[in-house]
Structure formats: C-alpha cells, structure tokens
Enzyme design. Structure first.
Site, mmCIF file in Angstrom:
data_model
loop_
_atom_site.group_PDB
_atom_site.id
_atom_site.type_symbol
_atom_site.label_atom_id
_atom_site.label_comp_id
_atom_site.label_asym_id
_atom_site.label_seq_id
_atom_site.Cartn_x
_atom_site.Cartn_y
_atom_site.Cartn_z
ATOM 1 N N LYS A 26 0.810 -1.212 0.000
ATOM 2 C CA LYS A 26 0.000 0.000 0.000
ATOM 3 C C LYS A 26 0.849 1.270 0.000
ATOM 4 O O LYS A 26 0.488 2.273 -0.615
ATOM 5 C CB LYS A 26 -0.926 0.016 1.218
ATOM 6 C CG LYS A 26 -2.012 -1.047 1.200
ATOM 7 C CD LYS A 26 -2.806 -1.032 2.492
ATOM 8 C CE LYS A 26 -3.895 -2.095 2.489
ATOM 9 N NZ LYS A 26 -4.965 -1.798 1.534
ATOM 10 N N ASN A 66 -11.214 -9.014 3.081
ATOM 11 C CA ASN A 66 -10.642 -7.820 3.682
ATOM 12 C C ASN A 66 -11.639 -6.662 3.651
ATOM 13 O O ASN A 66 -12.427 -6.531 2.729
ATOM 14 C CB ASN A 66 -9.324 -7.430 2.994
ATOM 15 C CG ASN A 66 -9.514 -6.414 1.884
ATOM 16 O OD1 ASN A 66 -9.598 -5.208 2.141
ATOM 17 N ND2 ASN A 66 -9.596 -6.890 0.644
ATOM 18 N N PHE A 104 -8.661 1.285 2.391
ATOM 19 C CA PHE A 104 -7.626 2.185 1.851
ATOM 20 C C PHE A 104 -6.759 2.784 2.961
ATOM 21 O O PHE A 104 -6.468 3.989 2.969
ATOM 22 C CB PHE A 104 -8.248 3.327 1.040
ATOM 23 C CG PHE A 104 -8.865 2.939 -0.270
ATOM 24 C CD1 PHE A 104 -8.731 1.668 -0.796
ATOM 25 C CD2 PHE A 104 -9.604 3.880 -0.995
ATOM 26 C CE1 PHE A 104 -9.309 1.326 -2.019
ATOM 27 C CE2 PHE A 104 -10.184 3.550 -2.213
ATOM 28 C CZ PHE A 104 -10.046 2.275 -2.725
ATOM 29 N N SER A 151 -13.446 -0.801 -5.094
ATOM 30 C CA SER A 151 -13.290 -1.445 -3.791
ATOM 31 C C SER A 151 -14.614 -1.374 -3.039
ATOM 32 O O SER A 151 -15.283 -0.331 -3.053
ATOM 33 C CB SER A 151 -12.204 -0.736 -2.975
ATOM 34 O OG SER A 151 -12.237 -1.179 -1.628
ATOM 35 N N ASN A 177 -14.847 -1.353 0.160
ATOM 36 C CA ASN A 177 -14.531 -1.013 1.553
ATOM 37 C C ASN A 177 -14.524 0.471 1.877
ATOM 38 O O ASN A 177 -14.217 0.858 3.003
ATOM 39 C CB ASN A 177 -13.186 -1.631 1.933
ATOM 40 C CG ASN A 177 -13.222 -3.145 1.815
ATOM 41 O OD1 ASN A 177 -14.223 -3.775 2.156
ATOM 42 N ND2 ASN A 177 -12.155 -3.725 1.297
ATOM 43 N N THR A 178 -14.834 1.313 0.897
ATOM 44 C CA THR A 178 -15.021 2.743 1.130
ATOM 45 C C THR A 178 -16.471 3.065 0.819
ATOM 46 O O THR A 178 -16.907 2.868 -0.322
ATOM 47 C CB THR A 178 -14.084 3.585 0.240
ATOM 48 O OG1 THR A 178 -12.728 3.329 0.609
ATOM 49 C CG2 THR A 178 -14.363 5.077 0.407
ATOM 50 N N LYS A 197 -10.171 0.040 -13.019
ATOM 51 C CA LYS A 197 -10.325 -1.261 -12.363
ATOM 52 C C LYS A 197 -11.782 -1.446 -11.970
ATOM 53 O O LYS A 197 -12.363 -0.571 -11.320
ATOM 54 C CB LYS A 197 -9.430 -1.355 -11.122
ATOM 55 C CG LYS A 197 -9.434 -2.747 -10.480
ATOM 56 C CD LYS A 197 -8.348 -2.867 -9.425
ATOM 57 C CE LYS A 197 -8.239 -4.295 -8.902
ATOM 58 N NZ LYS A 197 -7.128 -4.457 -7.942
ATOM 59 N N ASN A 256 -11.621 -6.507 -9.224
ATOM 60 C CA ASN A 256 -11.363 -6.260 -7.811
ATOM 61 C C ASN A 256 -11.944 -7.408 -6.989
ATOM 62 O O ASN A 256 -12.352 -8.434 -7.541
ATOM 63 C CB ASN A 256 -12.001 -4.914 -7.414
ATOM 64 C CG ASN A 256 -11.214 -4.187 -6.333
ATOM 65 O OD1 ASN A 256 -10.763 -4.790 -5.362
ATOM 66 N ND2 ASN A 256 -11.052 -2.890 -6.490
ATOM 67 N N GLY A 285 -8.072 -14.752 -8.351
ATOM 68 C CA GLY A 285 -8.028 -16.203 -8.269
ATOM 69 C C GLY A 285 -6.958 -16.870 -9.119
ATOM 70 O O GLY A 285 -7.014 -18.080 -9.336
#
Length: 353
Positions: A73, A118, A122, A183, A185-186, A216, A245, A293
């Site tokens: 990161k 996860n 970020f 993502s 997660n945001t 992406k 993603n 994967g």
C-alpha cells in the site's frame, strides 16, 4: 535459504494483519540493510526469458506476472517483491490524505479455501509521504503502477478533486495509473461506477497526464453494465481495463463475514467469467489486465489465452509464497512450447482469434 512452508506455518500463528506487518518489516528492512540478498532471491525466483517480454505503456515487462494493488500500500517493499519474481508491482491504493482505514478486525484468512476477506478501507500514509519515498526509487528496473482512490471523508461530489491531486502527484512516479472506484470497503465508492462520473474522470485524466490511466472494475457488475462502463472509459481516454477487484458475493465462502471483499481461489471463476466477457468485447482495442483467483500456471495461461496482456496475483502469493511466481512463469513457457508459441504476443488472445 528460503523455506516458505516453515515461514507460513509461523506467520499463520499471527492475525492476518499482524502477519502482513511482520512481512513488510522484513521486506523493507531486508532490502535496505542486507541488499546482497536481493540478487540471490532474484536468481531463485525471478524468471526472465525473452519469450515472456512485452513492450506495453512505453516500457518493458520482463514477465507478465505482477503483484496486485493492496499488498504494498505504501510502496515500501518494491525492491524485495521484485526479487521474489514479480515482473511489475502495482502499489497502493493511495489516497490524497493519510487514513487509518476501517475498524479492526478487518482482514480474515480462510486457509482451506485459500482465500482472504478484507475490509481494510484504503489504509495508507497518504500521497505526500508515499511520493517522497518513490522519488528515490523511480524510475525502477521493472514497471510500477500507481493504484489511486478517494479518501473516505471525501463526498462523492468532490471525488474528482481527489483523483486530480493523485494523478498530478503520481504521473511522475509511475509507469501507469489505475483508477480504483471498485473497492467495496469505502462507503459510496462503487456508486462512482457510473458513466457520467467515469466520463468526467477520464476526460480530466487525459488533460493531466500522458501516462496510461486504466480503470479497475468490480466482479459484481452485470456483463452489460461492465461493458457499458468500460466502453465509456475507453471512449474518453482510458488506456486499459483491470478486471477484477474483490467480490461482495459472500455465498462463495461458507463462513464469510457480511462485509468487505473476498479474494483468492473462490473468486477464480467469477472473475474469469467477467474478464472473458470483456475480452470478447475489447481484446485488440485496449490493454487488458486480469486479476482474481490466479494461483497456477494453468489459470495464468487461461487468462492470457483469453486476452490478458498482463496478469496479477495477490492472495496466492500469501498462501503459496514466491515459488508460485516462478511456477507460473515457467509453466507459461512450458505450455507455450507445447502449443508452438515462440513469444508471448502470439499466445495473448489466441482464444479470441
């Protein structure tokens, strides 16, 4: 010199996030204080064969296997990771301001399924600190990609400003940039996967940089929506597509949490299905990168034949170690010989021709 099976057994006694911090400590400081180990590791794990070389984005990729965003990161491990066999590194995701990410625990390993979930959010040191670190490193021996995303506190209506700052900063410190709006997660980030925002984003990006900027996308889009969004991005200046993603399809894991994104072996077929649909539409028109994967030479070869110019791993690197990097690249070469391909360019997209 390097027994990953023993190391993994030890590391898996720690929580996933603590194990990652330990690995980062050794990778960062090993390269800094014991640089003599880098050529030794590269000799063991890095596969450099002219048949695997490609020129993309104005630079040379010595092999097609890269490390996906999210592992490094803060761009602290690039030298060591390259020695461990990656042909290119995508660092980030980076946000303009530093942020700590979501509440812990936020990283979970599923050993039997060789998968990870996860909800990191970020977490990173912010663009100024990371850019300063990269100034002493870039340009690097192998290509570097910058994966960029908006801060959690930035409202959607101001998201373009975050991406503008990041493009200006990392234009000079990367060989390509990847727009991360996929993502899970945001909060609200995936809502930016709409044509109006993507058009504005890539028009702006094109005015700011001559470096390739890629989009992406999430594996949870319908094929139609994915094609429409990618078409919009490409029409407005995108240089390629990264698919995919992590997924929020929690049915893939028996004991999945109800938050965060899943990566690893259980994502394989879902990721490939969307990638192949995109490759049927866009192969030959843009650069395609496949991730999700990929944990074997067989799967890597399938992605390349389907139309991926480059591939990425992340979760399989955690479960199998750097030997999987060598295994994948040597396996690609072996299969190329068997099928009569003299260079990787002949292999890429052979299923589309």
């Amino acid at each position: 010199m390097f027994d990953y099976a023993t190391m993994k057994k030890l590391m898996f006694n720690f929580s996933p996030e603590n194990a990652h911090h330990i690995a980062e400590f050794f990778f960062k400081n090993g390269a800094k204080y014991a640089p003599f180990i880098l050529p030794l590791l590269a000799e063991r794990f890095f596969v450099h064969d002219k048949r695997l070389e490609q020129n993309l984005f104005g630079c040379t990729f010595l092999n097609p296997l890269g490390l996906g965003a999210g592992f490094d990161k803060n761009a602290t491990m690039i030298k060591m990771l390259t020695a461990l066999g990656f042909g290119y590194i995508e660092y980030g995701t980076i946000t303009p301001k530093p942020q700590s990410g979501n509440a812990k625990p936020r990283l979970f390993r599923f050993v039997e399924e060789e998968s990870i979930q996860n909800a990191m959010g970020f977490n990173n040191e912010g663009m100024d600190v990371i850019a300063k670190r990269l100034e002493s490193l870039y340009p690097f021996a192998t290509p570097l990609g910058a994966n960029i995303g908006k801060n959690k506190v930035t409202p959607s209506e101001d998201a373009l400003k975050d991406y503008e700052q990041l493009i200006r900063q990392f234009d000079r410190l990367s060989d390509y940039l990847v727009i991360n709006i996929s993502s899970p997660n945001t909060p609200g980030l995936r809502d930016l996967q709409n044509e109006a925002f993507i058009k504005d984003l890539f028009v702006m990006a094109k005015s700011l940089t001559n470096k390739p900027v890629l989009l992406k996308i999430a594996p949870d889009l319908t094929v139609k929506d994915a094609i429409d969004l990618c078409s919009c991005a490409l029409e407005n200046g995108a240089a390629g597509i990264v698919a995919t993603n992590t997924t929020i399809d929690y049915s893939l894991l028996k004991n999945a949490k109800d938050f965060g994104g899943i990566s690893g072996k259980v994502l394989r077929e879902k990721s490939f299905a969307l990638f192949e649909a995109l490759a049927k539409e866009f192969f030959g028109k843009t650069t395609l990168i496949s991730v999700g994967g990929i944990d074997s030479a067989e799967e890597a070869y399938r992605r390349l034949k389907a139309g991926a110019s480059l591939i990425q791993t992340y979760t399989s690197f955690i479960f199998k170690g750097p030997s999987v990097n060598k295994e994948i690249n040597l396996g690609i070469l072996s299969r190329m010989e068997h099928e009569g391909f003299s260079r990787i360019g002949e292999l890429i997209g052979s299923d589309r021709r």
